[in-house]
Design an enzyme around this catalytic site. Structure first.
Site, short mmCIF file in Angstrom:
data_model
loop_
_atom_site.label_atom_id
_atom_site.label_comp_id
_atom_site.label_asym_id
_atom_site.label_seq_id
_atom_site.Cartn_x
_atom_site.Cartn_y
_atom_site.Cartn_z
CB CYS A 121 -1.03 -0.06 1.39
SG CYS A 121 -0.40 0.30 2.21
CB ILE A 128 -1.13 -10.02 6.88
CG1 ILE A 128 -1.32 -11.12 5.72
CG2 ILE A 128 -2.22 -9.10 6.49
CD1 ILE A 128 -2.77 -11.68 5.49
N1 EPU Z 1 4.42 -6.31 10.16
C1 EPU Z 1 4.14 -8.18 9.72
N2 EPU Z 1 3.87 -8.89 9.52
C2 EPU Z 1 2.41 -8.66 9.80
C3 EPU Z 1 1.70 -7.55 10.43
C4 EPU Z 1 2.65 -6.24 9.99
O1 EPU Z 1 5.55 -7.83 8.81
O2 EPU Z 1 1.60 -9.69 9.89
C5 EPU Z 1 4.80 -5.08 10.41
C6 EPU Z 1 3.94 -3.63 9.58
O3 EPU Z 1 4.80 -4.00 8.20
C7 EPU Z 1 4.86 -2.42 9.98
C8 EPU Z 1 4.37 -2.99 11.20
O4 EPU Z 1 4.20 -4.37 11.17
O5 EPU Z 1 5.77 -2.33 9.64
C9 EPU Z 1 2.94 -2.21 11.73
O6 EPU Z 1 2.44 -2.95 11.64
P1 EPU Z 1 0.43 -2.74 11.73
O7 EPU Z 1 0.06 -4.75 11.85
O8 EPU Z 1 0.93 -2.72 13.76
O9 EPU Z 1 -0.44 -1.76 11.22
P2 EPU Z 1 -1.72 -2.05 11.29
O10 EPU Z 1 -2.55 -3.05 11.83
O11 EPU Z 1 -1.64 -2.81 9.57
C10 EPU Z 1 -2.38 -0.34 12.27
C11 EPU Z 1 -3.49 1.06 12.04
C12 EPU Z 1 -2.58 1.70 11.01
C13 EPU Z 1 -1.38 2.56 11.89
C14 EPU Z 1 -0.39 1.45 12.46
C15 EPU Z 1 0.64 1.67 13.55
C16 EPU Z 1 -5.79 0.41 11.93
C17 EPU Z 1 -6.43 -0.14 11.07
N3 EPU Z 1 -4.52 0.70 11.09
O12 EPU Z 1 -2.50 -0.38 11.16
O13 EPU Z 1 -3.16 3.46 10.79
O14 EPU Z 1 -0.64 3.51 10.99
O15 EPU Z 1 -1.65 0.52 12.91
O16 EPU Z 1 -0.06 2.12 14.12
O17 EPU Z 1 -5.73 -0.17 13.15
C18 EPU Z 1 -3.76 4.90 9.72
O18 EPU Z 1 -4.59 5.75 10.57
O19 EPU Z 1 -3.43 6.41 8.58
C19 EPU Z 1 -3.37 3.83 9.68
C20 EPU Z 1 -2.41 4.06 8.62
#
Ligand code: EPU
Length: 657
Positions: A121, A128
C-alpha cells in the site's frame, strides 16, 4: 476521489469536536461477525474506510444500516444473522488493508475464511504473516492461492503466540479468533494501542473473557458463543492530535473537544517540547501557540510512543520551528510520501534513510499537490492552512473525514461550541477523563530505549555486565524469554530486540534500535555509519589466519592464493596491507574444512581457544584482530536520546574491565 482547495493564512480559534476513532471502529465492526444478531455502534466516523467495511460486511451477508444523530454521531446497525459467505474479495481489500480483520472472526465462527491478500500500500509492503502464524498456531490450516489466503479450522484451539513485531491489526485479529477458540490463548508482545484495548472492551461486553489488553501480554479464555451488543466508540486520538497541530501552526487558540488526553501523552509531550501550550480543560484539550516554535526530534514507536500516524502532521509543525528537527520513522518503511509534496510547497526537508531533517522556519507557498495515504493527506491540509495563497490537494481517496477535519479546523474561528459536554469523556475511563480535565498536565511516559542484542554468548555476558551496572535485563535471558524476540523491560526503560549478530548494525543504522551490541568483527566487516562509544570487553576472541599443518603457504607464490572466510572485507584489507595478492572466497560457516578439501589455501576465522583449528590440523599463522563486543549507537538515536544513552554508557563504563 476528491480534490480539496484551501486558502491559507487564517488564524484558527474556537472549538472543534473529535469524531469516533477510525482504527477502533474498523475491527469493532468486524467483531460483529463473531455473534449472530443485531449490533448497534455509535460515534462511528463517516469516512471512506468505514464505508468500505460496511460494504465488506454487506458482501458477507450482513445487513448494514447507517444513520446520523446529533448526539451519537454516526450510528451503524449490523445484523449478522444471515452471514454465510466467508470471502473478502480483492476489490474491497485492495482499497483497505484493514479488511484483513475479518479473517479471525470468520475463521472462529464459520470455520472458514477466504480473504484476498492485501499486497503493498502507499506506506509500505505491510505483510500479514503474523496474523497467519497466529491462526496456524491455533490449529487453522492456512493456504495461499491465487492471491487469496484461506484459513480452515473445525474449531480453533487456544495457543501461546509470540508476535515477532508489534502489530495492531494482528493483535486484534488473533484476539477475536481466540475469543471463540477452545481453551486458553496467550498473546505475547501484543500491541498496546488504545484501539486494541477498546476492542477487548467490546469483546468482553459480547461475553468474551479477555484480560491484559493494553499491556503486551493478553490472555483469552475461549467461550462457545458471543452476543451482539450496543457500543459507543472512543474518540480518534490521531484526529485530535492533528487538530492540536492545526491550532499550533496557525498561532491559534483552539479547544479540541471530546478527546481522551490519556491517549495523547506522547503527542502532548512533543507539542509542549516544541513550545505549544497544551492545557487540559473540561471536555477537551486547548492548544495555543505564540511566537517561534522550537525544533523537536521525534521517533515513531508503537503506543505509548509517538504514533506513526502523527509523523506527517508533526513534520508540517516543524517547518514552523526555528532550527533543525530530526523525525525518524521506525514503523513503516515508506512513510515519507508527503515529503516531496511539502518540498514543492517550499519546506526545507532532507531525507536520509528512515530519518528526515526539517529546517525551519520556512514560508510555505500554496501549490497543487498530490495526496497519498490518509495521514499524508492530513499533513497537506495542515500545510495548506499556513501557506501563502491557495493549495489544491488532488487525489484524496479518503472521503469526507479528511475534508471535514480540514473544514472544521478552518471554520473553527467562526464556530460556537455545538455540543458542549458531549458524552464521550465518560465512555471509557470516566474518572480519569474527568479529573484530567481539571488538573495539571497529564503525565508523559519516558520512551523506552531499544537495544539490539545478538543471540548466544554475547547476550549472556552482556546481561551479566548490565546486572553489575545495576540494570536488570534478565527478562531477556534465554531461559526466561523463551522464543520471544522483543522483550520490553519496563523497569529498566529498555526494550530488548534479540537478533542475529550480523544483523545488529542494520537494526541500529536503520533506526529500529537506538543502540546495539556487536562484535568488533561484525562492525569492522560491515563498516556502517555508527558511533562505537564503548568496548565492553565481553565475547572476547581473536581473528586469525590459519593454514594446514605441514603445508605452509608461500605468500610470494606466482599464482593467486585463495583465502576462505566469513569476513571478506577485513580479509581483503589485511591482505592489501601485507601486499599479498589473493582471491577471497566468502563462506557462511564450517570454514575450517575449506583448506582440507581443496577449496582454499588459508582461512581467516575467529578462534577462542584454538581447539577447533587443532582438531582440523590447522595452525595459526598470525592474529589480525583482537575481537570483543562494543556498543554501537545510531546517529539519529545519538541526537534524539543522547542524554539517556550517555548515562547508560557511563554506568556500563564503570563496570567494564
Ligand atoms: N507487520 C508485519 N507482519 C504482520 C503485521 C505487521 O511485518 O503480520 C509489520 C508492518 O509491515 C509494519 C509493522 O509491522 O511495518 C506494524 O504494522 P501493524 O500491523 O501494526 O499496522 P496495521 O495494524 O496494519 C494499524 C493502523 C495504522 C497504523 C498502524 C501502526 C488500523 C486499521 N490501522 O495498522 O493506521 O499506522 O497500526 O500504528 O488500525 C492510519 O490510520 O492511517 C493507519 C495506517
Amino acid at each position: 476521489m476528491q480534490n480539496i482547495v484551501i486558502k491559507g493564512g487564517a488564524r484558527l480559534t474556537g472549538e472543534v469536536r473529535v469524531s469516533g476513532s477510525k482504527n477502533a471502529a474498523l475491527p469493532i465492526l468486524a467483531s460483529s461477525l463473531l455473534a449472530s444478531g443485531r449490533s448497534v455502534y455509535r460515534n462511528v466516523p463517516a469516512l471512506g474506510d468505514v464505508r468500505t467495511m460496511h460494504k465488506l460486511l454487506g458482501e458477507l451477508g450482513a445487513e448494514v444500516e447507517t444513520k446520523t444523530e446529533a448526539k451519537a454521531g454516526g450510528i451503524t446497525f449490523v445484523d449478522t444473522s444471515k452471514v454465510e459467505n466467508v470471502e473478502a474479495p480483492y476489490d474491497l481489500v485492495k482499497t483497505m488493508r484493514a479488511s484483513v480483520v475479518v479473517l479471525g472472526p470468520l475463521t472462529a465462527r464459520h470455520g472458514r475464511a477466504r480473504v484476498s491478500l492485501p499486497g503493498g500500500c502507499a506506506i509500505g509492503a505491510r505483510p500479514i504473516d503474523q496474523h497467519l502464524k497466529g491462526l496456524a498456531a491455533m490449529g487453522a490450516k492456512i493456504e495461499l492461492e491465487h492471491g487469496y489466503v484461506t484459513a480452515r479450522a473445525r474449531r480453533l484451539q487456544g495457543a501461546t503466540i509470540v508476535f515477532d513485531m508489534v502489530t495492531v491489526t494482528g493483535t486484534e485479529n488473533l484476539m477475536m479468533a481466540a475469543a471463540l477458540a477452545k481453551g486458553h490463548t496467550t498473546l505475547e508482545n501484543s500491541a498496546r494501542e488504545p484501539e486494541v484495548e477498546e476492542l477487548a472492551r467490546v469483546l468482553n461486553k459480547m461475553g468474551a473473557r479477555i484480560q491484559g489488553a493494553g499491556t503486551s501480554q493478553i490472555t483469552i479464555e475461549g467461550v462457545d458463543e458471543l452476543q451482539p451488543i450496543e457500543h459507543t466508540i472512543i474518540p480518534d486520538r490521531i484526529e485530535a492530535g492533528t487538530l492540536l497541530v492545526a491550532a499550533a501552526i496557525t498561532r491559534g487558540n483552539v479547544l479540541v473537544r471530546d478527546c481522551l488526553p490519556e491517549h495523547l501523552d506522547a503527542v502532548i509531550a512533543k507539542l509542549r517540547a516544541a513550545g505549544v501550550e497544551i492545557t487540559p480543560e473540561e471536555g477537551g484539550l486547548r492548544a495555543r501557540a505564540k511566537g517561534d516554535l522550537k525544533p523537536t526530534d521525534i521517533s515513531t514507536q508503537p503506543f505509548p510512543g509517538f504514533p506513526t500516524d502523527m509523523q506527517a502532521q508533526f513534520m508540517v509543525l516543524m517547518t514552523r520551528a526555528k532550527g533543525q528537527s530530526l523525525l525518524t520513522e521506525t514503523i513503516f518503511e515508506n512513510r515519507f510520501m508527503h515529503v516531496p509534496e511539502l518540498q514543492r510547497m517550499g519546506a526545507d526537508i532532507q531525507v536520509e534513510g528512515r530519518t528526515v531533517a526539517v529546517r525551519g522556519p520556512t514560508r510555505l507557498t500554496g501549490a497543487e499537490v498530490m495526496a497519498t495515504d490518509l495521514r499524508a493527506s492530513a499533513s497537506l491540509v495542515l500545510a495548506g492552512l499556513i501557506a501563502d495563497g491557495t493549495t489544491k490537494i488532488r487525489r484524496v481517496y479518503h472521503g469526507p473525514r479528511l475534508r471535514s477535519a480540514g473544514q472544521e479546523a478552518a471554520r473553527a474561528g467562526r464556530r460556537r461550541p455545538t455540543r458542549p459536554g458531549a458524552d464521550v469523556k465518560g465512555r471509557t475511563k470516566p474518572a480519569a477523563a474527568a479529573t484530567r480535565g481539571t488538573t495539571a498536565a497529564p503525565p508523559v511516559p519516558a520512551r523506552m530505549l531499544t537495544l539490539a542484542l545478538p543471540r548466544g554468548r554475547i547476550l549472556e555476558e552482556a546481561l551479566l555486565l548490565f546486572r553489575e551496572a545495576g540494570i536488570d535485563l534478565s527478562a531477556a535471558d534465554k531461559t526466561r524469554a523463551g522464543r520471544r524476540l522483543i522483550i520490553p523491560v519496563e523497569a529498566a526503560g529498555i526494550r530488548v530486540l534479540i537478533v542475529r549478530d550480523t544483523d545488529v548494525p542494520a537494526y541500529v543504522e536503520g533506526g529500529a534500535a537506538d543502540l546495539g551490541i556487536a562484535g568488533r568483527d561484525v562492525l569492522d566487516e560491515q563498516g556502517r555509519d555508527l558511533y562505537e562509544p564503548l568496548d565492553l570487553g565481553i565475547g572476547r576472541c581473536r581473528m586469525v589466519v590459519a593454514e594446514p599443518e605441514g603445508r605452509p603457504v608461500d605468500e610470494a607464490a606466482p599464482f593467486h592464493l585463495r583465502y576462505a572466510t566469513k569476513f571478506p572485507e577485513i580479509t581483503r584489507r589485511h591482505l592489501q596491507s601485507r601486499g599479498v595478492v589473493a582471491d577471497v572466497i566468502k563462506l557462511y560457516g564450517s570454514i575450517e574444512i575449506a583448506p582440507l578439501v581443496g577449496l582454499a589455501d588459508r582461512i581467516v576465522d575467529l578462534v577462542s581457544s584454538g581447539e577447533t583449528l587443532r582438531q582440523h590440523h590447522l595452525r595459526e599463522v598470525e592474529t589480525i584482530l583482537d575481537v570483543s563486543a562494543r556498543i554501537c549507537v545510531g546517529r539519529a538515536a545519538a541526537k534524539l536520546h543522547g542524554d539517556r544513552i550517555d548515562s547508560l554508557i557511563k554506568r556500563l563504563r564503570a563496570v567494564v574491565r
